[in-house]
Scaffold this motif. Sequence first.
Motif, PDB file in Angstrom:
ATOM      1  N   GLY A  56      -1.510   2.056   2.754  1.00  0.00           N
ATOM      2  CA  GLY A  56      -0.488   1.174   2.796  1.00  0.00           C
ATOM      3  C   GLY A  56       0.789   1.494   2.690  1.00  0.00           C
ATOM      4  N   SER A  57       1.137   2.287   1.539  1.00  0.00           N
ATOM      5  CA  SER A  57       2.414   2.866   1.282  1.00  0.00           C
ATOM      6  C   SER A  57       2.702   3.931   2.368  1.00  0.00           C
ATOM      7  CB  SER A  57       2.200   3.450  -0.034  1.00  0.00           C
ATOM      8  OG  SER A  57       2.252   2.477  -1.184  1.00  0.00           O
ATOM      9  N   VAL A  58       1.779   4.630   2.662  1.00  0.00           N
ATOM     10  CA  VAL A  58       2.048   5.719   3.620  1.00  0.00           C
ATOM     11  C   VAL A  58       2.385   5.245   5.077  1.00  0.00           C
ATOM     12  CG1 VAL A  58       0.867   7.615   5.218  1.00  0.00           C
ATOM     13  CG2 VAL A  58       0.524   7.663   2.794  1.00  0.00           C
ATOM     14  N   GLY A  59       1.645   4.330   5.619  1.00  0.00           N
ATOM     15  CA  GLY A  59       1.996   3.327   6.698  1.00  0.00           C
ATOM     16  C   GLY A  59       3.366   2.894   6.685  1.00  0.00           C
ATOM     17  N   ALA A  60       3.492   2.071   5.649  1.00  0.00           N
ATOM     18  CA  ALA A  60       4.866   1.531   5.334  1.00  0.00           C
ATOM     19  C   ALA A  60       6.263   2.647   5.510  1.00  0.00           C
ATOM     20  CB  ALA A  60       5.057   0.665   3.999  1.00  0.00           C
ATOM     21  N   ALA A  61       5.858   3.705   4.608  1.00  0.00           N
ATOM     22  CA  ALA A  61       6.915   4.560   4.644  1.00  0.00           C
ATOM     23  C   ALA A  61       7.227   5.303   6.149  1.00  0.00           C
ATOM     24  CB  ALA A  61       6.790   5.843   3.577  1.00  0.00           C
ATOM     25  N   LEU A  62       6.200   5.590   6.548  1.00  0.00           N
ATOM     26  CA  LEU A  62       6.337   6.070   8.166  1.00  0.00           C
ATOM     27  C   LEU A  62       6.994   5.110   8.973  1.00  0.00           C
ATOM     28  CD1 LEU A  62       2.805   7.690   8.539  1.00  0.00           C
ATOM     29  CD2 LEU A  62       5.110   8.967   8.405  1.00  0.00           C
ATOM     30  N   HIS A  63       6.646   3.713   9.129  1.00  0.00           N
ATOM     31  CA  HIS A  63       7.705   2.800   9.460  1.00  0.00           C
ATOM     32  C   HIS A  63       8.855   2.719   8.943  1.00  0.00           C
ATOM     33  CE1 HIS A  63       9.228  -0.992  11.034  1.00  0.00           C
ATOM     34  NE2 HIS A  63       9.412  -1.357   9.811  1.00  0.00           N
ATOM     35  N   GLY A  64       8.935   2.747   7.716  1.00  0.00           N
ATOM     36  CA  GLY A  64      10.543   2.767   7.055  1.00  0.00           C
ATOM     37  C   GLY A  64      11.268   3.851   7.708  1.00  0.00           C
ATOM     38  N   LYS A  65      10.874   4.954   8.195  1.00  0.00           N
ATOM     39  CA  LYS A  65      11.717   6.136   8.432  1.00  0.00           C
ATOM     40  C   LYS A  65      12.267   5.557  10.090  1.00  0.00           C
ATOM     41  CE  LYS A  65      10.325  10.083   8.901  1.00  0.00           C
ATOM     42  NZ  LYS A  65       9.817  11.504   9.066  1.00  0.00           N
ATOM     43  N   THR A  66      11.610   4.733  10.739  1.00  0.00           N
ATOM     44  CA  THR A  66      12.273   4.143  11.990  1.00  0.00           C
ATOM     45  C   THR A  66      13.124   3.024  11.745  1.00  0.00           C
ATOM     46  OG1 THR A  66      10.485   2.252  12.353  1.00  0.00           O
ATOM     47  CG2 THR A  66       9.577   4.354  13.129  1.00  0.00           C
ATOM     48  N   VAL A  67      13.513   2.731  10.701  1.00  0.00           N
ATOM     49  CA  VAL A  67      14.491   1.632  10.382  1.00  0.00           C
ATOM     50  C   VAL A  67      15.442   2.075   9.249  1.00  0.00           C
ATOM     51  CG1 VAL A  67      13.240  -0.344  11.192  1.00  0.00           C
ATOM     52  CG2 VAL A  67      13.288   0.368   8.689  1.00  0.00           C
ATOM     53  N   ASP A  68      15.554   3.615   9.004  1.00  0.00           N
ATOM     54  CA  ASP A  68      16.274   4.173   8.094  1.00  0.00           C
ATOM     55  C   ASP A  68      16.034   3.823   6.715  1.00  0.00           C
ATOM     56  OD1 ASP A  68      17.290   5.998  10.193  1.00  0.00           O
ATOM     57  OD2 ASP A  68      19.068   4.321  10.577  1.00  0.00           O
ATOM     58  N   ARG A  69      14.981   3.386   6.182  1.00  0.00           N
ATOM     59  CA  ARG A  69      14.562   2.983   4.792  1.00  0.00           C
ATOM     60  C   ARG A  69      12.994   3.565   4.647  1.00  0.00           C
ATOM     61  NH1 ARG A  69      16.817  -2.603   3.337  1.00  0.00           N
ATOM     62  NH2 ARG A  69      18.712  -2.871   4.460  1.00  0.00           N
ATOM     63  N   PRO A  70      13.232   5.126   4.589  1.00  0.00           N
ATOM     64  CA  PRO A  70      11.691   5.764   4.229  1.00  0.00           C
ATOM     65  C   PRO A  70      11.334   5.656   3.001  1.00  0.00           C
ATOM     66  CG  PRO A  70      13.441   7.365   4.163  1.00  0.00           C
ATOM     67  CD  PRO A  70      14.255   5.956   4.678  1.00  0.00           C
ATOM     68  N   LEU A  71      11.740   4.943   2.130  1.00  0.00           N
ATOM     69  CA  LEU A  71      11.288   4.808   0.635  1.00  0.00           C
ATOM     70  C   LEU A  71      10.439   3.595   0.543  1.00  0.00           C
ATOM     71  CD1 LEU A  71      11.018   6.051  -2.044  1.00  0.00           C
ATOM     72  CD2 LEU A  71      12.916   4.873  -2.843  1.00  0.00           C
ATOM     73  N   ALA A  72       9.063   3.393   0.518  1.00  0.00           N
ATOM     74  CA  ALA A  72       8.288   2.204   0.417  1.00  0.00           C
ATOM     75  C   ALA A  72       7.747   2.006  -1.044  1.00  0.00           C
ATOM     76  CB  ALA A  72       7.142   2.402   1.281  1.00  0.00           C
ATOM     77  N   LEU A  73       8.283   0.917  -1.469  1.00  0.00           N
ATOM     78  CA  LEU A  73       7.620   0.622  -3.101  1.00  0.00           C
ATOM     79  C   LEU A  73       6.756  -0.592  -2.949  1.00  0.00           C
ATOM     80  CD1 LEU A  73      11.437   0.772  -4.291  1.00  0.00           C
ATOM     81  CD2 LEU A  73       9.704   2.479  -4.454  1.00  0.00           C
ATOM     82  N   GLY A  74       5.591  -0.359  -3.354  1.00  0.00           N
ATOM     83  CA  GLY A  74       4.675  -1.662  -3.278  1.00  0.00           C
ATOM     84  C   GLY A  74       5.098  -2.482  -4.391  1.00  0.00           C
ATOM     85  N   VAL A  75       5.147  -3.827  -3.863  1.00  0.00           N
ATOM     86  CA  VAL A  75       5.541  -4.841  -4.660  1.00  0.00           C
ATOM     87  C   VAL A  75       4.493  -5.859  -5.022  1.00  0.00           C
ATOM     88  CG1 VAL A  75       8.023  -4.730  -4.351  1.00  0.00           C
ATOM     89  CG2 VAL A  75       6.699  -6.292  -2.913  1.00  0.00           C
ATOM     90  N   ASP A  76       3.468  -5.801  -4.058  1.00  0.00           N
ATOM     91  CA  ASP A  76       2.263  -6.743  -4.332  1.00  0.00           C
ATOM     92  C   ASP A  76       1.042  -6.325  -3.595  1.00  0.00           C
ATOM     93  OD1 ASP A  76       1.403  -9.527  -4.834  1.00  0.00           O
ATOM     94  OD2 ASP A  76       1.000  -9.521  -2.818  1.00  0.00           O
ATOM     95  N   ILE A  77      -0.092  -6.335  -4.386  1.00  0.00           N
ATOM     96  CA  ILE A  77      -1.309  -5.845  -3.882  1.00  0.00           C
ATOM     97  C   ILE A  77      -2.520  -6.846  -4.229  1.00  0.00           C
ATOM     98  CG2 ILE A  77      -1.844  -4.162  -5.733  1.00  0.00           C
ATOM     99  CD1 ILE A  77      -3.356  -2.654  -3.774  1.00  0.00           C
ATOM    100  N   SER A  78      -3.253  -7.212  -3.367  1.00  0.00           N
ATOM    101  CA  SER A  78      -4.243  -8.039  -3.525  1.00  0.00           C
ATOM    102  C   SER A  78      -5.754  -7.537  -2.957  1.00  0.00           C
ATOM    103  CB  SER A  78      -4.323  -9.574  -3.093  1.00  0.00           C
ATOM    104  OG  SER A  78      -4.374  -9.546  -1.714  1.00  0.00           O
ATOM    105  N   ALA A  79      -6.770  -7.672  -3.529  1.00  0.00           N
ATOM    106  CA  ALA A  79      -7.900  -7.014  -3.006  1.00  0.00           C
ATOM    107  C   ALA A  79      -9.215  -7.997  -3.219  1.00  0.00           C
ATOM    108  CB  ALA A  79      -8.229  -5.942  -3.615  1.00  0.00           C
ATOM    109  N   THR A  80     -10.003  -8.051  -2.446  1.00  0.00           N
ATOM    110  CA  THR A  80     -11.095  -8.754  -2.488  1.00  0.00           C
ATOM    111  C   THR A  80     -12.556  -7.700  -2.224  1.00  0.00           C
ATOM    112  OG1 THR A  80     -10.427 -10.570  -1.524  1.00  0.00           O
ATOM    113  CG2 THR A  80     -12.694 -10.640  -1.417  1.00  0.00           C
TER     114      THR A  80
END
Length: 130
Positions: A56-80
Motif C-alpha cells: 500500500g505504501s509503494v502504491g501511495a508513493a507512486l500516486h503521490g508523485k503525480t500530485v507532487d507529494r511522493p512521501l507516503a506515511l502510513g497512518v492507519d492499517i487494519s487487517a482481517t
Amino acid sequence: MDQQIGPAGVLGDRMGISILEASPERVVATMPVEGNTQPYSLLHGGASCVLAESLGSVGAALHGKTVDRPLALGVDISATHHKAVRSGLVTGTATPLHRGRSVATYEIIITDEAGDRVCTARLTCLLRAT
C-alpha cells in the motif's frame, strides 16, 4: 519500479518480500511463509500486515508523485485474517480505494498459492512533499 522507492525496504527484504509489479493502480508482491511464522508454524498475522503496508505504501508513493507529494506515511492499517497458511508463498495485491492530493487508501488482498484469500487489509497513507 521507481528507484527512489526501492524494492521492499529493509524489513521487507528481511522477510523475503519480492515486488513483481508496481504502479499507482496496482502493486503485486510475494512473500514466503517460511521464516515469517508464529509459534504454531502458521503465517504470522504481523507478517501479513508488513506485506500489506509495504504494498500500500509503494502504491501511495507512486500516486503521490503525480500530485507532487511522493512521501507516503502510513497512518492507519487494519487487517482481517481469513485463513491459516503453513507453507509456500503468499501473494499480495494492492489496489486503490481513494487517491487524493493528501491521502491515499489502498485495499490489499493476500492469497495463498491455491488462490484462496488469506487476509484482507486496508492502509491509509498521508501524502507529503519531500
